[in-house]
Design an enzyme around this catalytic site. Structure first.
Site, PDB file in Angstrom:
ATOM      1  N   LYS A  47     -19.377 -44.927 -26.103  1.00  0.00           N
ATOM      2  CA  LYS A  47     -20.601 -44.829 -26.798  1.00  0.00           C
ATOM      3  C   LYS A  47     -21.460 -46.261 -26.530  1.00  0.00           C
ATOM      4  CE  LYS A  47     -19.060 -40.938 -29.340  1.00  0.00           C
ATOM      5  NZ  LYS A  47     -18.633 -40.331 -30.417  1.00  0.00           N
ATOM      6  N   GLN A  91     -17.329 -40.811 -36.578  1.00  0.00           N
ATOM      7  CA  GLN A  91     -16.377 -40.501 -35.561  1.00  0.00           C
ATOM      8  C   GLN A  91     -15.483 -39.444 -36.093  1.00  0.00           C
ATOM      9  OE1 GLN A  91     -16.836 -41.137 -32.170  1.00  0.00           O
ATOM     10  NE2 GLN A  91     -15.103 -39.562 -31.848  1.00  0.00           N
ATOM     11  N   ASP A 114     -25.346 -36.613 -33.992  1.00  0.00           N
ATOM     12  CA  ASP A 114     -24.649 -35.795 -33.556  1.00  0.00           C
ATOM     13  C   ASP A 114     -25.239 -34.273 -33.900  1.00  0.00           C
ATOM     14  OD1 ASP A 114     -22.576 -37.144 -32.339  1.00  0.00           O
ATOM     15  OD2 ASP A 114     -21.594 -37.606 -34.202  1.00  0.00           O
TER      16      ASP A 114
END
Ligand code: NAP
Length: 278
Positions: A47, A91, A114
């Protein structure tokens, strides 16, 4: 035909790099990792590399395995109120003392890269323009790039997880597909998968999808990631299934790169929406 996520990712990154550069966007992503999960470290590295490439700044918060939930919540609140931060990623997975759903749900919906917060999931449910979970958005982009029809098609999704299967079923419904969701308790899986024009498997069970489970000329999307002897293995028995499918994603090289590309896409969407709304 191979649905080449790796090449499409590069194309999307190049387009987005130009947008950021031409408009002098100052986008900043905060990534929080709690603990020492090795796979997570690789994911956040990917990322970060994509962000660096397009000109997005990344602040990483690498927290100890023993981090208390209160500390994480405090950090999320701080990042929520920091005007310089465009987006936040927590995460997964997190260590057991931390409730992932609770903590990721505390991220400001406008900074929710997300697309996991209640507001964004509710917007997905309503079918309004919203921040889509990156894997879901990546799969749709891949299908659209190859001009694969979604509207009216039988889309079978194997897996009802919160990150992929479940939100994907809503997104596919919003695209006017006829959606069937299968899972570990589904009876006669093969009878269901054989009806799919588009079959998307997101279970993490290596080679669950075999050649005799698909319809001739179907589109096959392999989301699953498992490791056997250190090698990444998908949900689909690619070697045999690819002989019968019309379109198929490789794995790796299909959905994974698209997920990373959509982080950038979402960050630009959020930044531009922020400008529009002042
Ligand atoms: P998850 O929450 O664990 O969900 C897995 C789903 O698979 C569950 O709904 C489970 O059914 C179903 N399942 C398990 N065994 C099955 C079987 N034998 N037959 C049919 N269904 C079965 O996982 P997730 O977070 O959604 O992720 C799914 C996979 O995608 C994982 O391998 C993950 O690593 C991968 N992934 C890849 C990307 C990418 O970018 N490539 C991104 C995200 C996730 P039940 O609900 O009945 O238990």
């Amino acid at each position: 035909m191979i649905l080449d996520g790796k090449t499409l990712k590069q194309k999307i990154l190049d387009e987005n790099k130009k947008i950021i550069n031409d408009n002098n966007y100052k986008i900043k992503l905060a990534i929080i990792l709690v603990g020492n999960n090795e796979a997570s470290k690789i994911y956040i590295r990917n990322k970060e590399l994509a962000c660096n490439y397009v000109g997005i700044e990344v602040d990483k918060y690498l927290l100890d395995e023993e981090t208390k939930e209160e500390y994480l919540i405090e950090l999320i609140n701080k990042l929520n109120s920091d005007n310089k931060i465009t987006g936040i990623i927590l995460q997964s997975p997190v260590p057991s003392q931390i409730d992932f759903n609770k903590c990721s749900g505390l991220i400001n919906a406008k900074k929710d890269v997300d697309g996991f917060t209640k507001e964004n999931i509710y917007n997905l449910y309503l079918g309004v323009d919203t921040i889509l979970p990156c894997t879901v958005k990546g799969i749709i982009k891949l299908l659209e790039e190859y001009k694969i029809k979604i509207s009216g098609e039988n889309v079978v999704i194997v897996g009802r997880g919160n990150i992929v299967g479940h939100p994907l079923s809503l997104a596919m419904l919003n695209k006017d597909a006829t959606v069937t969701i299968a899972h570990s308790k589904t009876n006669n899986l093969k009878d269901i998968t054989k009806k799919a024009d588009i079959l998307i498997s997101a279970t993490g069970i290596p080679h669950l999808i075999k050649e005799d489970m698909i319809k001739e000329n179907a589109t096959i999307i392999d989301v699953g990631v498992a490791k056997i002897d250190g090698k990444i293995v998908g949900d689909v028995d690619f070697l045999n299934v690819s002989k019968k499918a019309k379109y198929i994603t490789p794995n790796p090289g299909g959905v994974g790169p698209m997920t990373v590309a959509m982080i950038i896409d979402n960050l630009i969407f959020m930044y531009e929406r922020g400008i529009k709304n002042g």
